[in-house]
Every structure is written in C-alpha cells, then in structure tokens.
Design a protein around this motif. Structure first.
Motif, short mmCIF file in Angstrom:
data_model
loop_
_atom_site.label_atom_id
_atom_site.label_comp_id
_atom_site.label_asym_id
_atom_site.label_seq_id
_atom_site.Cartn_x
_atom_site.Cartn_y
_atom_site.Cartn_z
N ASP A 23 0.96 -1.18 -0.11
CA ASP A 23 0.01 0.00 -0.21
C ASP A 23 0.86 1.23 0.01
O ASP A 23 0.55 2.25 -0.74
N GLN A 26 2.27 1.78 -3.47
CA GLN A 26 1.38 2.27 -4.42
C GLN A 26 1.10 3.76 -4.38
O GLN A 26 0.98 4.29 -5.16
N ASP A 27 0.97 4.02 -3.02
CA ASP A 27 0.66 5.28 -2.62
C ASP A 27 1.83 6.37 -3.09
O ASP A 27 1.52 7.56 -3.56
N LEU A 28 3.09 6.07 -2.85
CA LEU A 28 4.30 6.86 -3.10
C LEU A 28 4.49 6.94 -4.93
O LEU A 28 4.46 8.01 -5.24
N SER A 29 3.91 5.90 -5.54
CA SER A 29 3.83 5.97 -6.78
C SER A 29 2.90 6.98 -7.45
O SER A 29 3.04 7.74 -8.28
N LYS A 30 1.62 6.58 -6.70
CA LYS A 30 0.40 7.50 -7.29
C LYS A 30 0.67 8.86 -6.96
O LYS A 30 0.43 9.72 -8.02
N ARG A 31 1.00 9.16 -5.60
CA ARG A 31 0.95 10.81 -5.19
C ARG A 31 2.37 11.34 -5.65
O ARG A 31 2.20 12.52 -5.85
N PHE A 32 3.49 10.91 -5.60
CA PHE A 32 4.70 11.57 -5.64
C PHE A 32 5.52 11.11 -7.04
O PHE A 32 6.74 11.43 -7.20
N GLY A 33 4.92 9.91 -7.81
CA GLY A 33 5.79 9.61 -9.04
C GLY A 33 6.95 8.78 -8.60
O GLY A 33 7.71 8.74 -9.53
#
Length: 186
Positions: A23, A26-33
């Motif tokens: 999780d 995924q969050d780091l990838s989605k929100r911060f690229g």
C-alpha cells in the motif's frame, strides 16, 4: 502499530506488513511519482528484521534492501520463496542489543536470529553454501560479498555497537544504483 513491526516470528503480530508495504509503495508511486523500479528498503534494529522478512517474502517488491542490525528470528525460515535480493546488510561487531549471534528475549520466549545463519539460508538456496565470499574494506566497513546468478548478498561489519549512520544507507543506494545501471561510476 504500537511502535513495532509484525514480522512472522515477532513477539506481537499486529497486522499484515506485506499489505502495508505494498500500500505504501502504491501510494508513493501514485501521489509522488516514485519509480518503483528504483527503490531501496532500509531499516534499523526492528526495522532491520522487517527488511529481512520483506526481502524473503518478495525480493522484487523493492529494488534493493539495506537492513542494519537485524536478521531473521528463530525459528529461521527454511528458505525464501523468491529470487535472491540485492541485500546490503550492515552490523556492528560489538552490538549487544542485536548481537551477531542473536539473543533471547521475553524470558526465553523469543530469539533474535544469528546474522550468519540468516545469510546461510540465502547462500544454501542459491548454491553458494561452500563458496568463499569476495572480501574487501570500504572505509570502516569490512565486507563479504556473494554473487548469486541474480541479486547480491553482502555483509559489512563495523567495530561499533547498535548504531546506524546515514552513510550505510547512502553506500547501499550508490552500490545498488551502479549494479542496476542507474548511475555511472567515475
């Protein structure tokens, strides 16, 4: 939760850490690229133990792993169901909190695992049990390195105790980057 991690043989199993790490990624990838192909998981002490277990469960979750003063706990896993990770372990030879040979806690209920035995799991599993490591020094670190077909197993020791330095993590990141071709040496 409650200031601790929940790895398989931890004194307290409070949540499924595998789901938590997925999780977070995924969050780091989605929100911060954040590029998931260029990640390094590092943890110190209990976080070092957790780092070993994440690498064992799914070595591809992160590009590399840099546990500091941690290992598996008893009973040690028989093997890891994944390819060997890029593992850069750092540990103090005079560490009394997480000694290299492990120690009993909770009045004999739990035992931190032996760092050398933890490495032996990966080495046996990858046909390196009888292979002599490449040895070298890097500043104040004395290191042993085994090269499986994929990944890397490295143990670097310093003469200190239970401690962490940013340079340990920076060194692992730089080595990983060179091995993965992210950076050019020179």
């Amino acid at each position: 939760i409650n200031g601790t991690w929940s790895f398989p043989t931890a004194p307290r199993n409070l949540r499924n850490e595998s789901v938590f790490f997925e999780d977070v990624l995924q969050d780091l990838s989605k929100r911060f690229g954040v590029d998931r192909e260029r990640t390094l998981l590092s943890g110190f002490s209990s976080g070092g133990f957790m780092t070993w277990y994440v690498a064992c469960e799914n070595s591809d979750r992160f590009s590399g792993y840099a546990p500091i003063a941690g290992a598996f706990w008893e009973p040690l896993p028989k093997d890891c169901p994944t390819e060997p990770p890029y593992l850069f372990h750092t540990h103090g030879t005079t560490d009394t909190v997480v000694p290299l040979e492990g120690r009993w806690l909770g009045g004999g209920k739990w035992k931190q695992g032996d760092v050398f035995e933890s490495f032996a799991i990966w080495r046996r599993q990858n046909g390196l049990a009888d292979t002599k490591p490449q040895t070298f020094t890097d500043g104040k670190l004395t290191c042993e390195r085994w090269q499986p077909k994929t990944g890397l197993l490295e143990l670097c020791l310093h003469d200190g105790g239970h401690s962490v330095e940013a340079g340990f993590i920076r060194r692992a990141w730089n080595e990983l980057g060179e091995m993965k071709g992210w950076t050019k040496k020179g």
